[in-house]
Design a protein around this motif. Sequence first.
Motif, PDB file in Angstrom:
ATOM      1  N   GLU B  29      78.240  22.640  73.864  1.00 10.18           N
ATOM      2  CA  GLU B  29      78.312  21.385  73.708  1.00 10.18           C
ATOM      3  C   GLU B  29      77.443  20.332  73.114  1.00 10.18           C
ATOM      4  O   GLU B  29      77.782  19.672  72.014  1.00 10.18           O
ATOM      5  N   SER B  30      76.176  20.658  73.518  1.00  6.79           N
ATOM      6  CA  SER B  30      75.038  19.837  72.944  1.00  6.79           C
ATOM      7  C   SER B  30      74.827  20.045  71.717  1.00  6.79           C
ATOM      8  O   SER B  30      74.662  19.146  70.781  1.00  6.79           O
ATOM      9  N   LEU B  31      74.884  21.434  71.100  1.00  9.60           N
ATOM     10  CA  LEU B  31      75.041  21.765  69.629  1.00  9.60           C
ATOM     11  C   LEU B  31      76.296  21.208  68.838  1.00  9.60           C
ATOM     12  O   LEU B  31      75.644  20.700  67.769  1.00  9.60           O
ATOM     13  N   LEU B  32      77.360  21.256  69.325  1.00  5.11           N
ATOM     14  CA  LEU B  32      78.447  20.669  68.567  1.00  5.11           C
ATOM     15  C   LEU B  32      78.345  19.111  68.524  1.00  5.11           C
ATOM     16  O   LEU B  32      78.692  18.720  67.588  1.00  5.11           O
ATOM     17  N   GLU B  34      75.349  17.392  68.440  1.00  8.78           N
ATOM     18  CA  GLU B  34      74.403  17.428  67.495  1.00  8.78           C
ATOM     19  C   GLU B  34      74.839  17.485  65.973  1.00  8.78           C
ATOM     20  O   GLU B  34      74.411  16.836  65.142  1.00  8.78           O
ATOM     21  N   LYS B  35      75.714  18.444  65.836  1.00  7.63           N
ATOM     22  CA  LYS B  35      76.224  18.648  64.335  1.00  7.63           C
ATOM     23  C   LYS B  35      77.599  17.606  64.219  1.00  7.63           C
ATOM     24  O   LYS B  35      77.996  17.745  63.010  1.00  7.63           O
ATOM     25  N   GLY B  36      77.559  16.820  65.124  1.00  8.79           N
ATOM     26  CA  GLY B  36      78.700  15.883  64.630  1.00  8.79           C
ATOM     27  C   GLY B  36      80.084  16.416  64.754  1.00  8.79           C
ATOM     28  O   GLY B  36      80.960  15.851  64.246  1.00  8.79           O
ATOM     29  N   LEU B  37      80.566  17.519  65.459  1.00 11.24           N
ATOM     30  CA  LEU B  37      81.847  18.069  65.465  1.00 11.24           C
ATOM     31  C   LEU B  37      82.492  17.740  66.467  1.00 11.24           C
ATOM     32  O   LEU B  37      83.788  17.938  66.481  1.00 11.24           O
ATOM     33  N   ILE B  38      81.835  17.175  67.677  1.00 13.67           N
ATOM     34  CA  ILE B  38      82.592  16.706  68.932  1.00 13.67           C
ATOM     35  C   ILE B  38      82.054  15.451  69.352  1.00 13.67           C
ATOM     36  O   ILE B  38      80.622  15.126  69.241  1.00 13.67           O
ATOM     37  N   ASP B  39      82.783  14.540  70.113  1.00 12.50           N
ATOM     38  CA  ASP B  39      82.059  13.334  70.463  1.00 12.50           C
ATOM     39  C   ASP B  39      82.618  13.424  72.260  1.00 12.50           C
ATOM     40  O   ASP B  39      83.469  13.557  72.637  1.00 12.50           O
TER      41      ASP B  39
END
Lengths: 127, 211
Positions: B29-32, B34-39
């Motif tokens: 979750e933290s990676l996603l 950071e990549k702007g793929l999830i909020d």
Amino acid sequence: MTTSCRPDAAAAVDLDALPALPRDEAGPVFRAPWEAQAFAMALELHRRGVFTWSEWAATLSAEIAAANARHEHDDGSHYYERWLAALETLAARKAVVGDAELADRIDAWDRAAQATPHGQPVVLPRA
Amino acid sequence: MSDHRHDHDHENAHDRPLSGPALRVKALESLLVEKGLIDPKTLDEIVDTYEHRVGPRNGARVVARAWVDAAFRERLLADATAAVAEFGFIEPHAEDMVAVENTPAVRNLVVCSLCSCYPWPVLGLPPAWYKSDAYRARAVVDPRGVLKAFGEDIPEDVEVRVWDSTAEMRYLVVPERPAATEGWSEEALAALVTRDSMVGVGTAKRPEGGA
């Protein structure tokens, strides 16, 4: 008479080797917060077009089949572990989050969690 | 493998706030994020929807309407995706829905033999038994045995149809309307429709005091 809409799925199964059917009443939808988070992440990545729902179902099916092949039987309570494995697999396959990147991040959270005093929120040190 | 979860997971969580799948989810979750793929806010909304806003009560309303409204029943059996959309539940995810009707001569049973596809807008998320290896494997090869395990002894002259769900196609069973419910309101009828009856492993409840 019994008919199935997908008779090819009726491969020979040793019924006696299967665990008894679990039964339940309406329990909680998710057993732990991580299950809910993993569920929601898959829906959101699909909504954003990272993968199609057919790709998702195929990947999840493959994870479940692989777990069965390892003789890890599931009474339904390990379902979101397969779900999470499918999510990690698709994230890597779609080059969204690589295996090494994920492993590093897991280590970082693990170290941060172990260094955090009881009762405090775990935060990741800024790189 | 981190397969050693047990029923007291929440107690262990105090000793080690992050371990096993919870740790892996946090990392992913933290990676996603950071990549702007999830909020994270969107994730919370999704979880809230599936915990509180969808469930078998939705399907019960659909079934009850089919019982009282012949024109709706026809629309439901012809195109369940469109008929269910009339209720304004959550959008189907990416799939079409098919309604299959029980009759005195036919019993329908729904399974997803490969994973656990399930008609979320009308039934919410599936119960544990639907996701179990045993149900997924047995329902296809031994549906009468499965129904028996759920307390349903199906006479030999009744046909049992098994519907294997896919990512594109989800099934809703319309159980038989219980006897002695003539003149009942849709709302009263909906209270008789159980989740199990809409998956096909049970029947609708009988009215209290009825046969």
